[in-house]
Every structure is written in structure tokens, then in C-alpha cells.
Write a protein that holds these residues in place. Structure first.
Motif, PDB file in Angstrom:
ATOM      1  N   GLU A 129       0.875  -1.166   0.000  1.00  0.00           N
ATOM      2  CA  GLU A 129       0.000   0.000   0.000  1.00  0.00           C
ATOM      3  C   GLU A 129       0.916   1.221   0.000  1.00  0.00           C
ATOM      4  O   GLU A 129       1.787   1.349   0.864  1.00  0.00           O
ATOM      5  N   VAL A 130       0.739   2.095  -0.967  1.00  0.00           N
ATOM      6  CA  VAL A 130       1.635   3.232  -1.162  1.00  0.00           C
ATOM      7  C   VAL A 130       0.860   4.530  -1.014  1.00  0.00           C
ATOM      8  O   VAL A 130      -0.241   4.672  -1.559  1.00  0.00           O
ATOM      9  N   ALA A 131       1.426   5.456  -0.281  1.00  0.00           N
ATOM     10  CA  ALA A 131       0.862   6.801  -0.158  1.00  0.00           C
ATOM     11  C   ALA A 131       1.961   7.795  -0.487  1.00  0.00           C
ATOM     12  O   ALA A 131       3.042   7.752   0.106  1.00  0.00           O
ATOM     13  N   LEU A 132       1.704   8.678  -1.438  1.00  0.00           N
ATOM     14  CA  LEU A 132       2.694   9.684  -1.829  1.00  0.00           C
ATOM     15  C   LEU A 132       1.973  10.889  -2.419  1.00  0.00           C
ATOM     16  O   LEU A 132       0.765  10.909  -2.554  1.00  0.00           O
ATOM     17  N   GLY A 133       2.736  11.895  -2.759  1.00  0.00           N
ATOM     18  CA  GLY A 133       2.169  13.113  -3.318  1.00  0.00           C
ATOM     19  C   GLY A 133       2.558  13.293  -4.767  1.00  0.00           C
ATOM     20  O   GLY A 133       3.666  12.948  -5.175  1.00  0.00           O
ATOM     21  N   ILE A 134       1.637  13.829  -5.570  1.00  0.00           N
ATOM     22  CA  ILE A 134       1.945  14.245  -6.932  1.00  0.00           C
ATOM     23  C   ILE A 134       1.416  15.664  -7.103  1.00  0.00           C
ATOM     24  O   ILE A 134       0.496  16.092  -6.404  1.00  0.00           O
ATOM     25  N   CYS A 135       2.024  16.412  -8.001  1.00  0.00           N
ATOM     26  CA  CYS A 135       1.584  17.802  -8.147  1.00  0.00           C
ATOM     27  C   CYS A 135       1.821  18.313  -9.557  1.00  0.00           C
ATOM     28  O   CYS A 135       2.700  17.853 -10.272  1.00  0.00           O
ATOM     29  N   GLU A 136       0.981  19.273  -9.925  1.00  0.00           N
ATOM     30  CA  GLU A 136       1.164  20.077 -11.129  1.00  0.00           C
ATOM     31  C   GLU A 136       0.991  21.519 -10.673  1.00  0.00           C
ATOM     32  O   GLU A 136       1.921  22.113 -10.136  1.00  0.00           O
ATOM     33  N   GLU A 137      -0.198  22.080 -10.822  1.00  0.00           N
ATOM     34  CA  GLU A 137      -0.459  23.414 -10.287  1.00  0.00           C
ATOM     35  C   GLU A 137      -0.777  23.354  -8.791  1.00  0.00           C
ATOM     36  O   GLU A 137      -0.561  24.318  -8.059  1.00  0.00           O
ATOM     37  N   ILE A 138      -1.337  22.236  -8.345  1.00  0.00           N
ATOM     38  CA  ILE A 138      -1.526  21.987  -6.921  1.00  0.00           C
ATOM     39  C   ILE A 138      -0.951  20.621  -6.614  1.00  0.00           C
ATOM     40  O   ILE A 138      -0.757  19.798  -7.512  1.00  0.00           O
ATOM     41  N   CYS A 139      -0.660  20.355  -5.355  1.00  0.00           N
ATOM     42  CA  CYS A 139      -0.130  19.066  -4.942  1.00  0.00           C
ATOM     43  C   CYS A 139      -1.169  18.326  -4.119  1.00  0.00           C
ATOM     44  O   CYS A 139      -1.807  18.915  -3.245  1.00  0.00           O
ATOM     45  N   VAL A 140      -1.340  17.044  -4.399  1.00  0.00           N
ATOM     46  CA  VAL A 140      -2.341  16.249  -3.701  1.00  0.00           C
ATOM     47  C   VAL A 140      -1.725  14.905  -3.298  1.00  0.00           C
ATOM     48  O   VAL A 140      -0.908  14.339  -4.026  1.00  0.00           O
ATOM     49  N   PRO A 141      -2.115  14.377  -2.128  1.00  0.00           N
ATOM     50  CA  PRO A 141      -1.696  13.026  -1.753  1.00  0.00           C
ATOM     51  C   PRO A 141      -2.578  11.991  -2.435  1.00  0.00           C
ATOM     52  O   PRO A 141      -3.790  12.197  -2.578  1.00  0.00           O
ATOM     53  N   VAL A 142      -1.993  10.884  -2.873  1.00  0.00           N
ATOM     54  CA  VAL A 142      -2.747   9.792  -3.487  1.00  0.00           C
ATOM     55  C   VAL A 142      -2.335   8.477  -2.832  1.00  0.00           C
ATOM     56  O   VAL A 142      -1.243   8.365  -2.271  1.00  0.00           O
ATOM     57  N   GLU A 143      -3.219   7.502  -2.901  1.00  0.00           N
ATOM     58  CA  GLU A 143      -2.968   6.185  -2.343  1.00  0.00           C
ATOM     59  C   GLU A 143      -3.295   5.132  -3.387  1.00  0.00           C
ATOM     60  O   GLU A 143      -4.288   5.258  -4.113  1.00  0.00           O
ATOM     61  N   PHE A 144      -2.452   4.091  -3.485  1.00  0.00           N
ATOM     62  CA  PHE A 144      -2.703   3.016  -4.444  1.00  0.00           C
ATOM     63  C   PHE A 144      -1.987   1.757  -3.968  1.00  0.00           C
ATOM     64  O   PHE A 144      -1.143   1.803  -3.068  1.00  0.00           O
ATOM     65  N   ASP A 145      -2.335   0.624  -4.584  1.00  0.00           N
ATOM     66  CA  ASP A 145      -1.699  -0.664  -4.289  1.00  0.00           C
ATOM     67  C   ASP A 145      -0.886  -1.113  -5.497  1.00  0.00           C
ATOM     68  O   ASP A 145      -1.270  -0.857  -6.647  1.00  0.00           O
ATOM     69  N   VAL A 146       0.225  -1.782  -5.232  1.00  0.00           N
ATOM     70  CA  VAL A 146       0.979  -2.467  -6.282  1.00  0.00           C
ATOM     71  C   VAL A 146       1.293  -3.869  -5.779  1.00  0.00           C
ATOM     72  O   VAL A 146       1.468  -4.080  -4.576  1.00  0.00           O
ATOM     73  N   SER A 147       1.369  -4.822  -6.694  1.00  0.00           N
ATOM     74  CA  SER A 147       1.656  -6.189  -6.285  1.00  0.00           C
ATOM     75  C   SER A 147       2.237  -6.959  -7.454  1.00  0.00           C
ATOM     76  O   SER A 147       2.142  -6.533  -8.617  1.00  0.00           O
ATOM     77  N   GLY A 148       2.854  -8.091  -7.135  1.00  0.00           N
ATOM     78  CA  GLY A 148       3.404  -8.948  -8.168  1.00  0.00           C
ATOM     79  C   GLY A 148       4.257 -10.040  -7.571  1.00  0.00           C
ATOM     80  O   GLY A 148       4.727  -9.938  -6.429  1.00  0.00           O
ATOM     81  N   GLU A 149       4.438 -11.110  -8.338  1.00  0.00           N
ATOM     82  CA  GLU A 149       5.324 -12.199  -7.910  1.00  0.00           C
ATOM     83  C   GLU A 149       6.732 -11.899  -8.373  1.00  0.00           C
ATOM     84  O   GLU A 149       6.959 -11.563  -9.542  1.00  0.00           O
ATOM     85  N   LEU A 150       7.700 -11.995  -7.463  1.00  0.00           N
ATOM     86  CA  LEU A 150       9.104 -11.730  -7.777  1.00  0.00           C
ATOM     87  C   LEU A 150       9.822 -13.071  -7.886  1.00  0.00           C
ATOM     88  O   LEU A 150      10.167 -13.703  -6.891  1.00  0.00           O
ATOM     89  N   SER A 151      10.038 -13.513  -9.129  1.00  0.00           N
ATOM     90  CA  SER A 151      10.730 -14.774  -9.372  1.00  0.00           C
ATOM     91  C   SER A 151      11.266 -14.745 -10.796  1.00  0.00           C
ATOM     92  O   SER A 151      10.693 -14.117 -11.683  1.00  0.00           O
ATOM     93  N   GLY A 152      12.395 -15.433 -10.995  1.00  0.00           N
ATOM     94  CA  GLY A 152      12.973 -15.508 -12.331  1.00  0.00           C
ATOM     95  C   GLY A 152      13.357 -14.140 -12.857  1.00  0.00           C
ATOM     96  O   GLY A 152      13.614 -13.200 -12.109  1.00  0.00           O
ATOM     97  N   GLY A 153      13.382 -14.027 -14.184  1.00  0.00           N
ATOM     98  CA  GLY A 153      13.652 -12.737 -14.802  1.00  0.00           C
ATOM     99  C   GLY A 153      15.127 -12.471 -15.017  1.00  0.00           C
ATOM    100  O   GLY A 153      16.004 -13.089 -14.416  1.00  0.00           O
TER     101      GLY A 153
END
Length: 230
Positions: A129-153
Motif C-alpha cells: 500500500e503506497v501513499a505519496l504526493g503528486i503535483c502540477e499546479e496543486i499538490c495532492v496526496p494519493v494512495e494506491f496498491d501495487v503487487s506482483g510475484e518476484l521470481s525468475g527474470g
């Protein structure tokens, strides 16, 4: 003074307008997040990365965001077979925002993340679960999920470039001595750090990271005294 880490960045001229707002869901075309699975290192860890793609003109923050920024927060507790996580941040850009100094990235951030498995013989099911800020003319906090299996590659060139863009360490920067002094002032403490090292360029900006805890650090005033950066 081991708890205090100092990082140096070169000044880049960028502009934006800082502000604040509750965490919210923005249109999907403003940002996109994914976990790049990466590869297994010679030490047995997994080198992966968070890739954050931003709409043109949008920015996000470094681990120490500066005066008006929002520090990123990661929660990996939903992962399986994960023992530890470490971050390899690229060196940030410096933005002057309505008189404030902030540190971050524009258009895209690839943040290399090194994962250590509890059981090296099994893949890591990474979920954050990730919470961070992004901005252009104003800055806003956003929250999102990332996931994945880490194997091979095999090694990912995008992650490799981000690793190569990391800050130089003390030896590479030519640091030969450091002295710190702390004194009480009306509203807290003043830290004065004197670093013996060659010039890094026309503009040198010091970032003082206080580590974990509710500690606010004001912008550093920086000047040269010969071969010493104060």
C-alpha cells in the motif's frame, strides 16, 4: 553523528505550486503505478522497482521531500515470504516552489527496491500500500496498491539506469572529513555541519535527513569556506 545523514543534490530549475488536500483518487490518466519484477542479484536478493508514470508536467517527491512536499510511505505487510525491503533512490531534482525548496522527479520515477526473501528457495509475493504526493499546479496526496510475484527474470535496463542515477557516496564525492556541532536556539536546535570536500558545482544544496520520528527540519543554508562546505 550517525543518526544524521546528509545528501547533496545539484540545482535544476523547475516550477510548481505546492498545496495540500486529502488523499484522493485522481483520473487514471494522471498517474500509473506498477511493480517491475526485476531479477535475482548475486547476493540472493531480488532487485525490483516501483515505476510511477505521471502525466506530462506532473511531479512526485523524493524520500526527503523538502519544505512543502509529501514524504512517500510504503506498507509491505501484505506480502508473502518477505523478510526485508531496502530502497535505492535515484538522485532527485530540486524544484523552487513559490519560495519553497522541494526535491523530486518529473514525468516518471523508477525506484529500485531490493527484496530479501524469508525462504530464498521460494518466490516473493510482493504487495504494498503506497501513499505519496503528486503535483502540477496543486499538490495532492494519493494512495494506491501495487503487487506482483518476484521470481525468475533477467536484469531490467530501466532499473539498471535508475540504480546508476543514485547519489554519489562520500568517497566518490571526495569527502575527507566532517564535523558537526549542535546548539540550542529559540524554537529547537541548530545543526552546523562542516564537510571538507571539493566543490560539486556552481550551486550546492545540502539536505539533512532526520530519520524516523516527528522531527521537522528547516532548509539548510549552505556556503563555502575554501575547501569546506558549511
Amino acid at each position: 553523528m550517525d543518526p544524521i545523514r546528509l545528501s547533496l543534490a545539484a540545482l535544476a530549475a523547475m516550477t510548481a505550486l505546492a498545496g495540500g488536500a486529502p488523499a484522493q483518487s485522481l483520473p487514471e490518466d494522471l498517474y500509473r503505478a506498477e511493480l517491475l519484477p526485476g531479477w535475482q542479484t548475486s547476493h540472493g536478493t531480488r532487485m525490483a522497482a516501483l515505476r510511477l508514470s505521471l502525466a506530462q508536467g506532473w511531479k512526485t517527491y523524493w524520500r526527503a521531500p523538502g519544505e512543502a512536499g509529501i514524504p512517500p510511505v510504503f506498507d509491505w505487510s501484505g506480502s508473502e515470504n518477505l523478510a526485508s525491503v531496502s530502497y535505492h533512490w535515484p538522485a532527485p531534482e530540486v524544484f523552487e516552489v513559490s519560495g519553497y525548496r522541494i526535491f523530486g522527479f518529473h514525468d516518471e520515477l523508477i525506484l529500485p527496491i531490493e527484496f530479501t526473501a524469508r525462504d530464498p528457495g521460494k518466490p516473493i509475493q510482493a504487495k504494498a500500500e503506497v501513499a505519496l504526493g503528486i503535483c502540477e499546479e496543486i499538490c495532492v496526496p494519493v494512495e494506491f496498491d501495487v503487487s506482483g510475484e518476484l521470481s525468475g527474470g533477467k536484469p531490467d535496463e530501466r532499473i539498471g539506469r535508475a540504480l546508476a542515477a543514485g547519489p554519489r557516496d562520500a568517497r566518490e564525492a571526495g569527502l575527507t572529513a566532517i564535523r558537526c556541532a549542535v546548539e540550542p536556539i529559540r524554537d529547537g536546535l541548530r545543526l552546523t555541519a562542516t564537510l571538507t570536500m571539493p566543490s560539486l558545482g556552481k550551486t550546492e544544496i545540502a539536505v539533512i535527513e532526520a530519520g524516523a520520528g516527528d522531527i521537522w527540519v528547516s532548509p539548510a543554508d549552505t556556503h563555502r569556506e575554501g575547501d569546506r562546505l558549511v
